[in-house]
Design a protein around this motif. Structure first.
Motif, PDB file in Angstrom:
ATOM      1  N   GLY A 109     -18.074 -29.784  26.297  1.00 29.45           N
ATOM      2  CA  GLY A 109     -16.833 -29.839  25.750  1.00 29.45           C
ATOM      3  C   GLY A 109     -16.254 -28.651  26.475  1.00 29.45           C
ATOM      4  O   GLY A 109     -16.295 -28.753  27.669  1.00 29.45           O
ATOM      5  N   ILE A 110     -14.958 -28.314  25.780  1.00 29.79           N
ATOM      6  CA  ILE A 110     -13.934 -27.435  26.534  1.00 29.79           C
ATOM      7  C   ILE A 110     -13.967 -26.009  25.718  1.00 29.79           C
ATOM      8  O   ILE A 110     -13.802 -25.904  24.530  1.00 29.79           O
ATOM      9  CB  ILE A 110     -12.370 -28.076  26.394  1.00 29.79           C
ATOM     10  N   LEU A 111     -13.960 -25.100  26.635  1.00 27.85           N
ATOM     11  CA  LEU A 111     -14.116 -23.796  26.385  1.00 27.85           C
ATOM     12  C   LEU A 111     -13.036 -22.916  26.711  1.00 27.85           C
ATOM     13  O   LEU A 111     -12.487 -23.174  28.142  1.00 27.85           O
ATOM     14  CB  LEU A 111     -15.424 -23.017  27.023  1.00 27.85           C
ATOM     15  N   ASN A 112     -12.379 -22.172  26.001  1.00 30.95           N
ATOM     16  CA  ASN A 112     -11.255 -21.292  26.484  1.00 30.95           C
ATOM     17  C   ASN A 112     -11.274 -20.015  25.527  1.00 30.95           C
ATOM     18  O   ASN A 112     -10.131 -19.595  24.881  1.00 30.95           O
ATOM     19  CB  ASN A 112      -9.889 -22.089  26.299  1.00 30.95           C
ATOM     20  N   PRO A 113     -12.263 -19.179  25.403  1.00 29.84           N
ATOM     21  CA  PRO A 113     -12.394 -17.892  24.930  1.00 29.84           C
ATOM     22  C   PRO A 113     -11.307 -16.880  25.699  1.00 29.84           C
ATOM     23  O   PRO A 113     -11.051 -17.210  26.851  1.00 29.84           O
ATOM     24  CB  PRO A 113     -13.714 -17.368  25.005  1.00 29.84           C
ATOM     25  N   SER A 114     -11.190 -15.810  24.919  1.00 27.38           N
ATOM     26  CA  SER A 114     -10.017 -14.836  25.552  1.00 27.38           C
ATOM     27  C   SER A 114     -10.285 -14.465  26.760  1.00 27.38           C
ATOM     28  O   SER A 114      -9.471 -13.956  27.624  1.00 27.38           O
ATOM     29  CB  SER A 114     -10.106 -13.787  24.308  1.00 27.38           C
ATOM     30  N   MET A 115     -11.810 -14.158  27.304  1.00 25.69           N
ATOM     31  CA  MET A 115     -11.963 -13.840  28.570  1.00 25.69           C
ATOM     32  C   MET A 115     -12.021 -14.694  29.563  1.00 25.69           C
ATOM     33  O   MET A 115     -12.077 -14.570  30.872  1.00 25.69           O
ATOM     34  CB  MET A 115     -13.367 -13.088  28.646  1.00 25.69           C
ATOM     35  N   TRP A 116     -11.531 -16.199  29.355  1.00 31.29           N
ATOM     36  CA  TRP A 116     -11.299 -17.098  30.211  1.00 31.29           C
ATOM     37  C   TRP A 116     -10.024 -17.173  30.846  1.00 31.29           C
ATOM     38  O   TRP A 116      -9.138 -16.915  30.149  1.00 31.29           O
ATOM     39  CB  TRP A 116     -11.652 -18.591  29.693  1.00 31.29           C
ATOM     40  N   ARG A 117      -9.657 -17.769  31.930  1.00 35.23           N
ATOM     41  CA  ARG A 117      -8.353 -17.725  32.459  1.00 35.23           C
ATOM     42  C   ARG A 117      -7.799 -19.126  32.131  1.00 35.23           C
ATOM     43  O   ARG A 117      -6.305 -19.124  32.178  1.00 35.23           O
ATOM     44  CB  ARG A 117      -8.419 -17.409  33.979  1.00 35.23           C
TER      45      ARG A 117
END
Lengths: 170, 174
Positions: free
Chosen positions: A80-88
């Motif tokens: 799937g698709i990840l975008n936690p706060s530490m990702w750009r």
């Protein structure tokens, strides 16, 4: 947000994550094969990861699906698709649990996840962050049409940034 | 925008509502504060603190309960209180935290009592505990003020040595 969609890919189902899946996830995170995604980890951290992924869906409208075999509903991995706060930027990510490699499942599942990201979520060409020694994931990224873009870091770790092709017709 | 289907509860001075995106920074700031979060679970790294915020949202969706955000009626985000049941915990607990600048006003007591009443009356709990790390005297005082009594100590995978306090049963609790 709406409920997490279920996607039928032929042999597999991409399913909404459930709390109980932290148990197979803990086995995976506790094993050697998780070395490229931050393991080994404990049952507690697997639970935390599993619940945070459910929260991620509600924060962003996307996250990791649980990949299940259509034949017997067994959970065999996640994509799937990840975008936690530490990702750009949003990342297309995948992993299979032990014993399920070599059948093309990660390719089939991740291709469907990427199609959903482009067609339903209208996301820009996705990134995948991969450690340079993770040759199986690099091979899969290349099979998916992604190309090496840059050496970078993610949470302090050196990784390679792969860029997925644009949506068809874009 | 709500991230969960949590109800909105009111007490005399407070509003308890589900987590929203605007709570993220105050929650992360609290979790990264070693002094203030030591009894709750200090999380020094920002990414891991973000993950705790997301996990509470997931907890609400899976269990139908979790940590509420405590707001004053003036709209200040003052802390969190809720019902918590993670893997490796012996049973569901009532938890509470007030953020920097909101201590000494009875906010945690008022919020935790309201949460406990909701859990008993609206969610059908018939007993509740609170896990308290030895040395967290303020939380011990609050638990006792709520009528909870020390029951036993045990080793918690995440928090280490933990004291388990047992709350009064429904009907006997304020």
């Amino acid at each position: 947000m709406n409920d997490v969609p279920t996607i039928d890919t032929g042999r597999l189902l991409l399913c909404p994550p459930q709390e109980a899946e932290h148990q197979p996830l803990a086995v995976f995170l506790g094993g050697e094969r998780s070395e490229f995604i931050g393991g080994p980890e404990s049952l507690w951290t697997a639970w935390r990861d599993c619940m945070a992924n459910i929260g991620h869906w509600h924060l962003h409208g996307f996250g990791l699906w649980t990949i299940k075999l259509k034949s017997n509903q067994q959970a065999i991995g996640r994509t799937g698709i990840l975008n936690p706060s530490m990702w750009r930027e949003p990342e297309l990510g995948w992993h299979l649990f032990d014993g399920h490699e070599g059948h093309g499942y990660a390719y089939e599942a991740t291709l469907a996840a990427r199609t959903h990201a482009y067609d339903q979520l209208k996301l820009a060409p996705l990134a995948s962050y991969i450690e340079s020694q993770n040759t199986r994931s690099i091979a899969l990224a290349e099979r998916l049409g992604a190309k090496f873009e840059a050496d970078t870091t993610l949470m302090g770790q050196p990784v390679q940034l792969y860029r997925h092709p644009k949506p068809e017709g874009a | 925008m709500p991230l969960t289907n949590a109800p909105c509860l009111q007490s005399e001075r407070l509003i308890l509502r589900g987590p929203e995106a605007r709570d993220m920074e105050p929650v992360i700031a609290f979790l990264q504060d070693e002094t203030r979060a030591s009894g709750f679970g200090h999380i020094p790294e920002r990414g891991a603190a973000w993950r705790w915020f997301a996990l509470n949202v997931g907890h609400w969706h899976i269990h139908g309960y979790g940590y509420f955000t405590i707001e004053t009626k003036a709209g200040e985000i003052a802390g969190i209180s809720g019902i918590w049941n993670p893997e490796t915990w012996p049973e569901p607990e009532v938890g509470w935290v007030v953020f920097d600048g909101f201590e000494g006003r009875g906010i945690a007591y008022e919020a935790a009592c309201r949460v406990r009443r909701w859990a008993y009356e609206e969610r059908g709990f018939d007993t509740l505990t609170s896990n308290i790390v030895p040395g967290n005297d303020r939380s011990v005082t609050l638990a006792e003020r709520m009528g909870a009594a020390y029951e036993r100590s045990y080793h918690n995978t995440n928090m280490g040595e933990n004291m388990l306090y047992r709350h009064p049963a429904p009907g006997a609790a304020s």
